[in-house]
Design an enzyme around this catalytic site. Structure first.
Site, mmCIF file in Angstrom:
data_model
loop_
_atom_site.group_PDB
_atom_site.id
_atom_site.type_symbol
_atom_site.label_atom_id
_atom_site.label_comp_id
_atom_site.label_asym_id
_atom_site.label_seq_id
_atom_site.Cartn_x
_atom_site.Cartn_y
_atom_site.Cartn_z
ATOM 1 C CB SER A 95 46.124 10.267 61.919
ATOM 2 O OG SER A 95 45.075 10.997 60.928
ATOM 3 C CE LYS A 96 46.733 3.703 63.240
ATOM 4 N NZ LYS A 96 47.995 2.455 63.386
ATOM 5 N NE ARG A 97 42.482 7.976 64.222
ATOM 6 C CZ ARG A 97 42.773 8.940 65.327
ATOM 7 N NH1 ARG A 97 43.754 7.226 65.433
ATOM 8 N NH2 ARG A 97 43.950 9.617 65.391
ATOM 9 C CE LYS A 98 41.125 14.780 59.510
ATOM 10 N NZ LYS A 98 41.179 15.474 59.607
ATOM 11 C CB SER A 99 45.993 10.782 55.261
ATOM 12 O OG SER A 99 45.139 11.759 55.976
#
Length: 477
Positions: A255-259
């Site tokens: 996900s863009k929140r973590k990666s």
């Protein structure tokens, strides 16, 4: 009997910019079709008007072009099944929704959002999945038609049969069974005339003659609903493949929140498209000869959807960087000059030509070139302690004086001659070679790690080199 040509499709929703998961999805579509002489279609599923992002579609085209994945048919290219943008096909979906109503396989629903929320709350209170209570399903067709004619707003829901085991076959997962009692009477046409995903995808895949539907396994819960729709229409269902979802290194969904998931990030960092495709090709699939590095052409030759593992693979950025480095080193210097130029706007093309042979073995992505070569256009500030790593001040100062004398006499263009003269000096003075060149490197580049120092001097120039050495001597005075 004429063998049916394989047709796959990539059908994104323009609700955000293209990401690595999207690339993985359409790579599989493209590889399977093109590797078998088939056709790869792009269809834009823009029926979610609330989440629509205006620039997303153009961003998609640019990303696919950069990767070299070009559809045979699509919104820009056209084709025999125009239009390829769902918002331009509304009359088609309304026609087929009407057909399902006439057959008794769908019905009008007039329930307000407030009533539906009450139904959901009741389900949650009773610890049941929030499902529609089929209130309007009990209404006669005549009454429903009259209410619609009067202008009352309604959605269209498909009818889910009672107490049935729905069997569906996935190419990589085998037969999957679903109990109809766990399925909701899905909305297939909204009150504004736009279809939901379920109706649109089934109608379009059939009309566009798609033979293999490749999508992420998050769509598995929708699988039985689509099987029913194909049955209601009397259409043959395509081969269905639900691919694994790529995980982050910690095992969660990427996900863009973590990666870093946006394709644009990888472009900005200086990854090569062929490295990205090569790496993603290994997600859930192995080359039959055990190879890690292979071209897209070779991938098309060997790839088969049935060989994709249903287990979700983890995205390893370190391995992708390694692979990108391999691709960088495989390219000729002239090609690298053109590719790396946008990342080094501070340098002239002639400087970049000199720099490429010095850094190509050291970088894993083009963005790293800026940090390695920053000393060329500016000399960062540093303290004299950086010049005195395991060496006394008097010796370091003498080293720089002597180095300056040699450079003034020999120049910086004849690297081999300069090296011979400096090595002779080192031997004469009984200095440690490593310490001498470390002092010179820091004096000229202001950092202890750089490309080969003598080969780097022409990038700075004779005048600039001597000026920096003088500045270092001053620090030691």
């Amino acid at each position: 009997m004429v063998k049916k040509i394989i047709r796959t499709r990539f059908a994104p929703s323009p609700t955000g910019f293209i990401h690595i998961g999207s690339v993985y999805g359409f790579l599989l579509d493209y590889a399977y079709a093109k590797g078998r002489g088939g056709q790869f279609i792009l269809r834009v599923e823009d029926t979610d008007q609330k989440r629509f992002v205006k620039e997303a579609e153009e961003h998609l085209y640019k990303g696919m072009n950069w990767l070299g994945i070009i559809p045979d048919e699509g919104p820009k290219k056209g084709g025999p099944h125009n239009p390829y943008r769902q918002s331009e096909r509304l009359d088609i979906y309304q026609k087929y929704a009407r057909q399902l109503i006439d057959q008794g396989d769908a019905y009008y629903c007039f329930c307000s959002p407030e009533r539906l929320e009450k139904v959901r709350k009741k389900c949650r209170a009773e610890k049941r999945p929030p499902m529609y209570d089929r209130c309007c399903r009990k209404m006669s067709k005549k009454e429903a038609e009259e209410r619609v004619k009067k202008g009352e707003k309604a959605v269209v829901r498909m009818k889910i049969p009672d107490n049935e085991v729905i069997r569906a076959v996935d190419l990589i997962r085998g037969e999957i069974k679903f109990e109809s009692k766990h399925l909701d009477d899905q909305v297939i046409l909204k009150s504004d005339g736009f279809p939901t995903y379920h109706l649109a995808v089934v109608v379009d895949d059939h009309l566009m003659e798609v033979t293999h539907v490749v999508r992420g396994h998050e769509w598995l819960p929708s699988f039985p609903k689509h099987v029913l729709l194909y049955r209601y229409f009397g259409w043959k269902i395509p081969k269905m493949i639900h691919t694994p979802v790529i995980l982050d290194p910690e095992g969660g969904k990427l996900s863009k929140r973590k990666s870093n998931t946006a394709l644009a990030w990888y472009q900005e960092q200086g990854f090569l498209p062929e490295a990205i495709l090569n790496y993603l090709g290994l997600m859930g699939w192995s080359h039959p000869k055990g190879k890690d590095i292979f071209s897209l052409k070779e991938y098309l030759k060997y790839f088969d959807l049935k060989d994709v593992s249903p287990a979700s693979p983890a995205f390893d950025l370190i391995k992708l960087e390694w692979m990108n480095g391999v691709y960088i080193r495989s390219k000729k210097d002239g090609e690298l000059v053109k590719l790396i130029k946008p990342f080094l706007p501070q340098m002239s093309e002639s400087q970049i030509q000199l720099a490429v042979p010095l850094i190509k073995e050291r970088i894993k992505k083009f963005s790293e070139a800026k940090e390695l070569l920053e000393f060329v256009w500016r000399c960062p500030k540093y303290g004299k302690d950086l010049l005195l790593k395991k060496i006394d001040q008097k010796t370091a100062k003498e080293m720089l004086f002597k180095a300056k004398e040699v450079i003034e006499k020999v120049g910086i263009k004849k690297t081999r001659v300069l090296q011979e003269k400096l090595m002779s000096l080192i031997k004469k003075k009984n200095w440690k070679t490593g310490k001498f060149f470390m002092v010179l490197r820091v004096a000229v580049c202001a950092k202890p790690i750089t490309p080969p120092i003598l080969e780097s001097l022409p990038l700075i120039g004779q005048k600039g080199t001597l000026k920096r050495i003088d500045l270092a001597i001053k620090k030691l005075s």
